[in-house]
Motif scaffolding. Structure first.
Motif, PDB file in Angstrom:
ATOM      1  N   ALA A 239      17.005  51.204  73.806  1.00 36.00           N
ATOM      2  CA  ALA A 239      18.204  50.069  73.513  1.00 36.00           C
ATOM      3  C   ALA A 239      18.369  50.249  71.856  1.00 36.00           C
ATOM      4  O   ALA A 239      17.286  50.398  71.238  1.00 36.00           O
ATOM      5  CB  ALA A 239      17.806  48.945  74.223  1.00 36.00           C
ATOM      6  N   GLY A 240      19.721  50.041  71.391  1.00 34.57           N
ATOM      7  CA  GLY A 240      19.742  50.033  70.085  1.00 34.57           C
ATOM      8  C   GLY A 240      20.808  48.867  69.825  1.00 34.57           C
ATOM      9  O   GLY A 240      21.851  48.603  70.567  1.00 34.57           O
ATOM     10  N   ALA A 241      21.092  48.131  68.610  1.00 33.52           N
ATOM     11  CA  ALA A 241      21.946  47.368  68.355  1.00 33.52           C
ATOM     12  C   ALA A 241      22.182  47.183  66.615  1.00 33.52           C
ATOM     13  O   ALA A 241      21.095  47.373  65.927  1.00 33.52           O
ATOM     14  CB  ALA A 241      21.680  46.028  68.814  1.00 33.52           C
ATOM     15  N   TRP A 242      23.371  47.095  66.180  1.00 35.64           N
ATOM     16  CA  TRP A 242      23.639  47.003  64.731  1.00 35.64           C
ATOM     17  C   TRP A 242      23.980  45.558  64.412  1.00 35.64           C
ATOM     18  O   TRP A 242      24.775  44.813  65.126  1.00 35.64           O
ATOM     19  CB  TRP A 242      24.962  47.844  64.691  1.00 35.64           C
ATOM     20  CG  TRP A 242      25.266  47.888  63.200  1.00 35.64           C
ATOM     21  CD1 TRP A 242      24.801  48.216  62.068  1.00 35.64           C
ATOM     22  CD2 TRP A 242      26.580  47.161  62.805  1.00 35.64           C
ATOM     23  NE1 TRP A 242      25.407  47.959  61.157  1.00 35.64           N
ATOM     24  CE2 TRP A 242      26.812  47.734  61.322  1.00 35.64           C
ATOM     25  CE3 TRP A 242      28.057  47.021  63.506  1.00 35.64           C
ATOM     26  CZ2 TRP A 242      27.994  47.027  60.722  1.00 35.64           C
ATOM     27  CZ3 TRP A 242      28.939  46.487  62.747  1.00 35.64           C
ATOM     28  CH2 TRP A 242      28.751  46.520  61.290  1.00 35.64           C
ATOM     29  N   ASP A 243      23.423  45.057  63.273  1.00 35.13           N
ATOM     30  CA  ASP A 243      23.693  43.547  62.817  1.00 35.13           C
ATOM     31  C   ASP A 243      24.677  43.676  61.975  1.00 35.13           C
ATOM     32  O   ASP A 243      24.324  44.332  60.921  1.00 35.13           O
ATOM     33  CB  ASP A 243      22.256  43.095  62.493  1.00 35.13           C
ATOM     34  CG  ASP A 243      22.496  41.659  61.887  1.00 35.13           C
ATOM     35  OD1 ASP A 243      23.507  41.136  61.593  1.00 35.13           O
ATOM     36  OD2 ASP A 243      21.458  40.889  62.406  1.00 35.13           O
TER      37      ASP A 243
ATOM     38  N   PHE B  73      20.563  48.651  61.678  1.00 37.33           N
ATOM     39  CA  PHE B  73      20.571  49.142  63.170  1.00 37.33           C
ATOM     40  C   PHE B  73      19.400  49.497  63.782  1.00 37.33           C
ATOM     41  O   PHE B  73      18.219  50.082  63.136  1.00 37.33           O
ATOM     42  CB  PHE B  73      21.216  50.642  63.086  1.00 37.33           C
ATOM     43  CG  PHE B  73      21.570  50.978  64.696  1.00 37.33           C
ATOM     44  CD1 PHE B  73      22.691  50.609  65.233  1.00 37.33           C
ATOM     45  CD2 PHE B  73      20.543  51.837  65.194  1.00 37.33           C
ATOM     46  CE1 PHE B  73      22.783  51.088  66.489  1.00 37.33           C
ATOM     47  CE2 PHE B  73      20.769  52.416  66.570  1.00 37.33           C
ATOM     48  CZ  PHE B  73      21.980  51.838  67.099  1.00 37.33           C
ATOM     49  N   THR B  74      18.813  48.700  64.714  1.00 37.55           N
ATOM     50  CA  THR B  74      17.395  48.563  65.293  1.00 37.55           C
ATOM     51  C   THR B  74      17.469  49.487  66.506  1.00 37.55           C
ATOM     52  O   THR B  74      18.074  48.943  67.344  1.00 37.55           O
ATOM     53  CB  THR B  74      17.124  47.024  65.424  1.00 37.55           C
ATOM     54  OG1 THR B  74      17.081  46.302  64.312  1.00 37.55           O
ATOM     55  CG2 THR B  74      15.679  46.850  65.933  1.00 37.55           C
TER      56      THR B  74
ATOM     57  N   THR C 240      14.186  51.240  62.714  1.00 39.81           N
ATOM     58  CA  THR C 240      15.087  50.221  62.031  1.00 39.81           C
ATOM     59  C   THR C 240      15.684  50.901  60.807  1.00 39.81           C
ATOM     60  O   THR C 240      15.135  51.692  59.980  1.00 39.81           O
ATOM     61  CB  THR C 240      14.492  48.832  61.588  1.00 39.81           C
ATOM     62  OG1 THR C 240      14.176  48.070  62.785  1.00 39.81           O
ATOM     63  CG2 THR C 240      15.705  48.232  61.045  1.00 39.81           C
TER      64      THR C 240
ATOM     65  N   SER D 183      22.155  49.999  75.736  1.00 37.04           N
ATOM     66  CA  SER D 183      20.693  50.352  76.570  1.00 37.04           C
ATOM     67  C   SER D 183      20.819  51.206  77.391  1.00 37.04           C
ATOM     68  O   SER D 183      21.902  51.354  78.125  1.00 37.04           O
ATOM     69  CB  SER D 183      20.275  48.967  77.205  1.00 37.04           C
ATOM     70  OG  SER D 183      21.065  48.399  78.113  1.00 37.04           O
TER      71      SER D 183
ATOM     72  N   ASN E  23      29.678  45.099  72.427  1.00 36.67           N
ATOM     73  CA  ASN E  23      29.823  44.669  71.105  1.00 36.67           C
ATOM     74  C   ASN E  23      30.671  45.758  70.431  1.00 36.67           C
ATOM     75  O   ASN E  23      30.329  46.786  69.326  1.00 36.67           O
ATOM     76  CB  ASN E  23      28.706  44.500  70.211  1.00 36.67           C
ATOM     77  CG  ASN E  23      27.958  43.187  70.780  1.00 36.67           C
ATOM     78  OD1 ASN E  23      28.526  42.549  71.407  1.00 36.67           O
ATOM     79  ND2 ASN E  23      26.855  43.057  70.035  1.00 36.67           N
TER      80      ASN E  23
ATOM     81  N   THR F  68      28.368  49.113  69.279  1.00 30.87           N
ATOM     82  CA  THR F  68      27.362  48.940  68.276  1.00 30.87           C
ATOM     83  C   THR F  68      26.233  48.319  69.053  1.00 30.87           C
ATOM     84  O   THR F  68      25.022  48.028  68.365  1.00 30.87           O
ATOM     85  CB  THR F  68      27.984  48.018  67.262  1.00 30.87           C
ATOM     86  OG1 THR F  68      27.966  46.519  67.835  1.00 30.87           O
ATOM     87  CG2 THR F  68      29.094  48.449  66.700  1.00 30.87           C
ATOM     88  N   LYS F  69      26.226  48.087  70.364  1.00 36.35           N
ATOM     89  CA  LYS F  69      24.801  47.795  71.096  1.00 36.35           C
ATOM     90  C   LYS F  69      24.830  48.394  72.468  1.00 36.35           C
ATOM     91  O   LYS F  69      25.694  48.552  73.080  1.00 36.35           O
ATOM     92  CB  LYS F  69      25.096  46.265  71.143  1.00 36.35           C
ATOM     93  CG  LYS F  69      23.634  45.768  72.070  1.00 36.35           C
ATOM     94  CD  LYS F  69      23.968  44.008  72.320  1.00 36.35           C
ATOM     95  CE  LYS F  69      22.546  43.539  72.983  1.00 36.35           C
ATOM     96  NZ  LYS F  69      22.935  41.969  73.188  1.00 36.35           N
TER      97      LYS F  69
END
Length: 291
Positions: A248-252, A258-259, A278, A211, A201, A208-209
């Motif tokens: 691991a992290g990801a942005w919505d 951002f979790t 978060t 792991s 992403n 933005t994602k």
């Protein structure tokens, strides 16, 4: 395919003159194999040998002469690279030996196989390096069973920004190097069973994602000696550490959140730790390149 006369600022391609914008790529090579490759520097300090080289499925689009300025020339060269593709490029049994500058003792580098697959529109689908072994002039050794990259945008490796890479992984890395700055007998010794990094992403050049997983990182503290970060752990009685970790992290984009999935670190005889978080209202600007 591409040649430059730097003294006259003229670059040209062997693929004829500039094509029409929609001109299709031309097939250049179905498959070619060279049974052996050898090179030796004029000074005799460095030699290279490979037992087999294979290139298959090569196509390219024609380009004319490059502009004169260095910046425009590099841009043009990138465009040429984007219009070259191949299905496979493989080199087996690579051996590089010699001396570096004024080093009295030689170094030796061996690679069982370098395998590049699926280059198209400037992106390399997969790169695999098998059985890497390096012997340094100062008596150090580095071995790696396998290193793997996927979805690499080649131009991003050379422009000073963050490389665009979808996946990086390695298996069975073993490092044993002298560290004379920490003592005459001091050595950096560690081994890593497995590590994998996945990025996705992308916004501009920033993922933005992600792991990251590290399995069985073993560090020999006693070999390093009571210096730096090893000193307090040695004082507590730890002669080595063995740890694994994952994060691991990801942005919505819709919510701006951002979790950070649970960060887990485990070390036998030392304990374990876990953390999740978060962050709210993270702007898209956080993932933009600063000029």
């Amino acid at each position: 395919i591409y040649q430059c006369d730097w003294s006259s600022d003229v670059c040209s391609s062997d693929l004829a003159s500039a094509p029409e914008p929609a001109a299709p790529p031309k097939p250049l090579l179905d498959e070619e194999t060279i049974d052996s490759v050898a090179y030796e520097s004029q000074s005799g300090d460095v030699s290279l040998h490979a037992s087999r080289l294979t290139l298959a499925g090569v196509t390219a689009r024609a380009h004319g002469a490059a502009p004169g300025s260095p910046a425009d020339r590099m841009k043009h060269l990138t465009q040429v690279a984007d219009d070259v593709s191949f299905s496979r490029f493989e080199i087996q049994d690579v051996v590089v030996e010699g001396r570096v500058l004024f080093e009295a003792k030689p170094f030796a580098l061996r690679i069982g196989k370098i395998d590049l697959r699926g280059l198209a529109t400037g992106t390399l689908a997969e790169t695999t390096l098998d059985h890497f072994a390096l012997k340094t002039p100062d008596g150090g050794n580095v071995t790696l069973t396998q290193f793997n990259l996927r979805d690499v945008t080649l131009a991003t490796l050379f422009d000073g920004g963050m490389p665009h890479i979808g996946h990086a992984g390695l298996k069975e890395l073993v490092v044993d190097l002298p560290t004379p700055q920490s003592g005459a007998e001091s050595r950096m010794r560690f081994r890593l069973a497995d590590a994998n990094l996945d990025l996705a992403n992308f916004r501009e050049r920033t993922p933005t994602k992600f792991s990251l997983a590290i399995d069985r990182l073993f560090v020999d503290l006693a070999a390093r000696g009571a210096t730096g970060l090893a000193a307090p752990l040695l004082a507590l009685g730890y002669r080595d550490i063995d740890l694994s970790a994952s994060v691991a992290g990801a942005w919505d984009e819709k919510t701006g959140a951002f979790t950070l999935a649970p960060v887990r670190v485990t070390a036998p005889e030392m304990g374990a730790a876990s953390l999740a978080a978060t962050f709210g209202d993270v702007s898209a600007l956080a993932f933009s390149r600063s000029e």
